[in-house]
Design an enzyme around this catalytic site. Structure first.
Site, mmCIF file in Angstrom:
data_model
loop_
_atom_site.group_PDB
_atom_site.id
_atom_site.type_symbol
_atom_site.label_atom_id
_atom_site.label_comp_id
_atom_site.label_asym_id
_atom_site.label_seq_id
_atom_site.Cartn_x
_atom_site.Cartn_y
_atom_site.Cartn_z
ATOM 1 N N TYR A 158 0.835 -1.208 0.000
ATOM 2 C CA TYR A 158 0.000 0.000 0.000
ATOM 3 C C TYR A 158 0.867 1.254 0.000
ATOM 4 O O TYR A 158 0.671 2.170 -0.813
ATOM 5 C CB TYR A 158 -0.918 -0.021 1.226
ATOM 6 C CG TYR A 158 -1.911 1.105 1.271
ATOM 7 C CD1 TYR A 158 -3.029 1.106 0.442
ATOM 8 C CD2 TYR A 158 -1.746 2.178 2.141
ATOM 9 C CE1 TYR A 158 -3.960 2.138 0.476
ATOM 10 C CE2 TYR A 158 -2.661 3.212 2.186
ATOM 11 C CZ TYR A 158 -3.766 3.181 1.349
ATOM 12 O OH TYR A 158 -4.676 4.216 1.397
ATOM 13 N N THR A 193 -14.701 5.782 5.849
ATOM 14 C CA THR A 193 -15.159 5.170 4.601
ATOM 15 C C THR A 193 -15.467 3.700 4.844
ATOM 16 O O THR A 193 -15.162 3.160 5.913
ATOM 17 C CB THR A 193 -14.077 5.292 3.510
ATOM 18 O OG1 THR A 193 -12.939 4.506 3.909
ATOM 19 C CG2 THR A 193 -13.660 6.745 3.308
#
Length: 252
Positions: A158, A193
């Protein structure tokens, strides 16, 4: 760039940052197409809000090309906001001392970095053939992360992929300047989120407490506000802007 009666493509638009941005650009007068995975709720989300929907894996050039075609059929494509991406545990060396999983690392990089390049290049190519308006043809807003600078343990894929997006931003802006297309990147901190939905309230509260001010999780609408502002302001180009409440992530 005024998006009124122009086409806007938002990736990852079925939820989270992408959905909030699609709704904001639609409210600003754009004809919005959302791109998301075929397995997402994208079709239902689009139908309920008056968007168009294009199912695609962002690293699949053919599918992305079809999505850009769908968007361009609505009006000249002037805005791209690329929110699609993925996380995942990725270590350099596993806890048992074995080498990190290269396939997991490569898949995260494929989606986040190769996917960003694919969407950017296909969308920008469509923008270059439009007529300029007030000295520009289009704006591409990419999404990185504060992990590009402060990757935490277990975020090898990531962090590397998000750092790659930061590195791509200025180069792409310089490359596309001849076509009057701007490229800017937002690097969010910790936002509320669906990716965080699996975490307990206790963990989310702990994350929020680590943000100096405001000491809470970011809201998708705040990302959308930033994206809309960057699209409007013609002088912002080649820049990565942290949207993080002054957080600096700890190693773990």
């Amino acid at each position: 760039m005024d998006v009124t009666n122009t086409a806007a493509l938002v990736t990852g638009g079925a939820s989270g940052l992408g959905l909030a941005t699609a709704e904001r650009l639609h409210a600003d007068g754009a004809r919005v197409t959302i791109l998301d995975l075929p397995t997402s709720d994208g079709e239902a989300v689009a139908r309920a809000r008056g968007f168009s929907f294009a199912p695609a894996d962002v690293a699949d050039a053919d599918a992305v090309t079809e999505a850009v075609t769908v968007a361009s059929e609505q009006a000249p494509l002037r805005a791209l906001v690329h929110c699609a991406g993925r996380g995942g545990l990725s270590r350099v060396v596993e806890r048992d001392g074995s080498p990190g999983d290269r396939e997991v690392f490569a898949e995260i990089v494929r989606v986040n970095l190769v996917g960003t390049f694919t969407v950017l290049s296909v969308a920008a190519a469509a923008m270059t053939v439009t007529a300029p308006v007030d000295g520009e043809r289009g704006v591409c807003v990419l999404t990185s992360s504060v992990a590009a600078w402060e990757g935490q343990v277990g975020q090898a894929g990531y962090a590397a992929s998000k750092a790659g997006i930061v590195g791509l931003t200025l180069l792409a802006a310089r490359d596309l300047a001849r076509a009057q297309v701007r490229v800017v990147t937002i690097a969010p901190g910790v936002f509320d989120t669906p990716i965080l939905a699996r975490l307990s309230d206790e963990v989310k509260d702990r994350l929020a407490a680590g943000i100096p001010h405001p000491s809470r999780l970011g809201r998708p609408e705040e990302y959308a506000d930033m994206a809309a502002a960057l699209i409007r302001n013609p002088m912002v180009n080649g820049e990565t802007i942290r949207l993080d409440g002054a957080i600096r992530m700890a190693p773990r």
